[in-house]
Design a protein around this motif. Structure first.
Motif, short mmCIF file in Angstrom:
data_model
loop_
_atom_site.label_atom_id
_atom_site.label_comp_id
_atom_site.label_asym_id
_atom_site.label_seq_id
_atom_site.Cartn_x
_atom_site.Cartn_y
_atom_site.Cartn_z
N ASP A 116 0.84 -1.19 0.00
CA ASP A 116 0.00 0.00 0.00
C ASP A 116 0.88 1.25 0.00
N PHE A 117 0.68 2.09 -1.01
CA PHE A 117 1.44 3.33 -1.10
C PHE A 117 0.55 4.56 -0.86
N ALA A 118 -0.62 4.34 -0.26
CA ALA A 118 -1.53 5.45 0.02
C ALA A 118 -0.93 6.38 1.06
N PRO A 119 -1.41 7.63 1.13
CA PRO A 119 -0.92 8.55 2.16
C PRO A 119 -1.10 7.96 3.56
N ALA B 90 -4.68 -2.71 -2.29
CA ALA B 90 -6.01 -2.10 -2.25
C ALA B 90 -5.97 -0.74 -2.92
N GLY B 91 -6.65 -0.62 -4.04
CA GLY B 91 -6.80 0.66 -4.70
C GLY B 91 -5.54 1.27 -5.25
N MET B 92 -4.52 0.47 -5.55
CA MET B 92 -3.27 1.04 -6.04
C MET B 92 -3.42 1.65 -7.43
N ILE C 55 -6.87 -9.20 -4.91
CA ILE C 55 -6.52 -7.85 -5.32
C ILE C 55 -7.78 -6.99 -5.17
N GLU C 56 -7.67 -5.89 -4.41
CA GLU C 56 -8.85 -5.04 -4.16
C GLU C 56 -8.79 -3.80 -5.04
N PRO D 144 -11.41 1.68 6.06
CA PRO D 144 -10.88 0.66 5.16
C PRO D 144 -9.52 0.99 4.57
N ASP D 145 -9.03 2.20 4.72
CA ASP D 145 -7.71 2.54 4.22
C ASP D 145 -7.19 3.74 4.99
#
Length: 540
Positions: A258-261, A304-306, A341-342, A471-472
């Motif tokens: 996960d590379f999200a903020p 997730a959501g990448m 994979i999400e 969720p994230d």
């Protein structure tokens, strides 16, 4: 008032949409969710300006040269709520389209198209929907030939109102038929309903409310596990893995990539856009996590959501490499381990705004061409949020979007489904009424059975057991179904009731208006169809 200037260049197509808000159809100031769409609702880059006027305003739109395109906007349409709606594909022209009329046209067309897709033209399968559709079509026809703009606008608003009723009733009728077809003679599987917990919460407080759920999702953040490079803290995850094992709850864990903020440790943030330097510490982290929990995790949520690049632009090649690395690592430790994979933003709201992002379905297709192996697709289906892709939508739009997964070789797991228990802001919109705990429960009672009626939906996880179990990283609070002290909210009771009902066969489907002992319609065949109200069935 300029909205998202996204396209400048030669070969320009121009569109204009005029809205007179005296009809009762209103948009925000500034308007929210303005998008241009191509075929198959693919997002397009566009320059969109809104010019306010005394009783409404006009949208001026410039996009690349195209034969036709559709316009999407969040609008308050009265009884149905403040929702994301769209027009049909229309040809470019400088003469303004009547926005209310075009929204009505799309709603009428949607009803007809889904009746064809679902083989639901027989009015007896959804009599209330058919009645509202006939009235909506009459109002739309009258709007086309109205003697003046005011009369036409009011008729168009009436057509939207009735059309929204018709399409939502059709979606629920269709779901009820399929729900009985799927579970008429058998009960749902033992891993049908799950929920996402926050590892920071105390299992002794919320553990009792998890008894009625079949499985739990335990989120993992690199930031929480390896705050200092090479120093791993698994205490919070260990606590929940131990609880799950002791209570016999299958576990979904992740996302592990996960590379999200907010997902990367502070020390790794300097490598965010230097994947060559990030790759080795990422591998070390993945090795530690997978090796520790490979015997305890039922399914790994790899990413997730990448595809929507929440942490900033990233080449798709890097996304695929990180995903492949995790997938191969899991299989090396256990060949039979299940992997998911999400994808996020099934509606494509983000792709036209964030550089480098691609749509959910395009991303899944790309993974297939790259030869990545995974067992299930996870999909995040959130409404009532303020972020693009999470704003409020009607039931037909949700059902139609899930139908896009039909025919995929992978089972679909709705890995984060949710609606808020309170209003989260102007951009969130609402579904009929303002979001409250009771409204959240009503939404769950409709959407969960509708989703489970799709034969390719393997399981459903509610997006947040408690408000802080987002969720994230950076997700919005307010989606919980249990208070922080463990007190259940109305949505919890609805979910438990639905799960209890599906623990035994539903019996045969009965057409609306027939006695329960009457035989169901035998010749009805469709991909997905319905006749009574799925929420009535689910609530038992």
């Amino acid at each position: 008032m300029a909205i998202q200037p996204q396209y400048m260049g030669v070969g320009v197509a121009e569109f204009r949409f005029k809205l007179d808000e005296r009809t009762g159809i209103r948009v925000g100031r500034p308007p929210i969710g303005a998008r241009m769409l191509g075929p198959s609702d693919a997002s397009m880059r566009a320059e969109i300006r809104f010019q306010p006027e005394e009783h409404g305003g006009t949208f001026h739109i410039r996009t690349k040269e195209v034969p036709d395109a559709a316009f999407r906007i969040q609008a308050d349409v009265g009884r149905a709520g403040n929702l994301i709606l769209q027009t049909c594909l229309l040809r470019p022209r400088k003469k303004p389209y009547d926005l209310a009329l075009e929204l009505a046209r799309h709603r009428v067309k949607t009803y007809i198209n889904k009746c064809e897709d679902w083989l639901m033209f027989n009015p007896g399968l959804a009599p209330s929907a058919a009645e509202h559709f006939e009235r909506a079509r009459d109002a739309f026809t009258d709007a086309l030939v109205a003697p003046d703009l005011n009369a036409g606008g009011l008729l168009a608003a009436t057509a939207i109102d009735l059309g929204m009723q018709a399409t939502d009733e059709l979606a629920m009728a269709h779901a009820d038929i399929l729900l009985h077809r799927r579970y008429g003679r058998k009960n749902a599987s033992s891993t049908t309903l799950g929920t996402i917990i926050d590892p920071r919460t105390d299992p002794t407080k919320i553990g009792p409310t998890l008894a009625a759920f079949d499985l739990i999702t335990v989120p993992m953040r690199w930031r929480d596990i390896e705050a200092k490079r090479g120093k791993y803290d698994f205490s919070t995850i260990d606590r929940w893995m131990t609880w799950a094992q002791k209570n016999g709850k299958p576990t979904i864990a992740g996302p592990i990539v996960d590379f999200a903020p907010g997902a990367l440790p502070d020390w790794a943030e300097v490598f965010r856009f230097d994947y060559a330097s990030l790759r080795d510490p990422l591998y070390d982290y993945l090795e530690q996590v997978v090796a520790r929990y490979i015997k305890h995790v039922g399914m790994w949520k790899i990413s997730a959501g990448m595809h929507i690049c929440r942490g900033g632009p990233r080449p798709i090649s890097e996304v695929i490499d990180a995903t492949r690395t995790a997938e191969l690592l899991i299989r090396r430790h256990k060949k039979t381990a299940r992997r998911m994979i999400e994808v996020h933003d099934l509606f494509g709201d983000t792709t036209a705004r964030v550089n480098g992002s691609i749509g959910a379905f395009e991303f899944l297709e790309r993974l297939g061409t790259e030869g990545l192996r995974f067992d299930s697709i996870g999909a995040r289906l959130i409404v009532g949020g303020t972020e693009p892709g999470t704003r409020s939508r009607d039931l037909m739009t949700l059902s139609d979007t899930l139908d896009r997964f039909f025919g995929d070789e992978h089972p679909l797991l709705l890995s984060a489904v949710g609606a808020p228990c309170r209003n989260l802001g102007v951009g969130a919109g609402n579904w009929g009424e303002a979001w409250t705990p009771d409204r959240q429960a009503s939404w769950a009672a409709k959407v969960i059975p509708m989703a489970l009626s799709k034969p390719y939906v393997e399981a459903i996880c509610w997006s947040a057991h408690t408000d802080n179990a987002t969720p994230d990283p950076g997700g919005e609070s307010g989606f919980g179904i249990v208070e922080e002290d463990g007190t259940p909210r109305p949505a919890f009771e609805r979910l438990v009731s639905m799960r209890r009902r599906l623990r035994r066969p539903l019996g045969p489907w009965v057409a609306p208006g027939l006695h329960a002992s009457a035989r169901p319609h035998e010749g009805h065949e469709s991909q997905a169809s319905n006749g009574s109200n799925a929420s009535d069935t689910a609530d038992g």
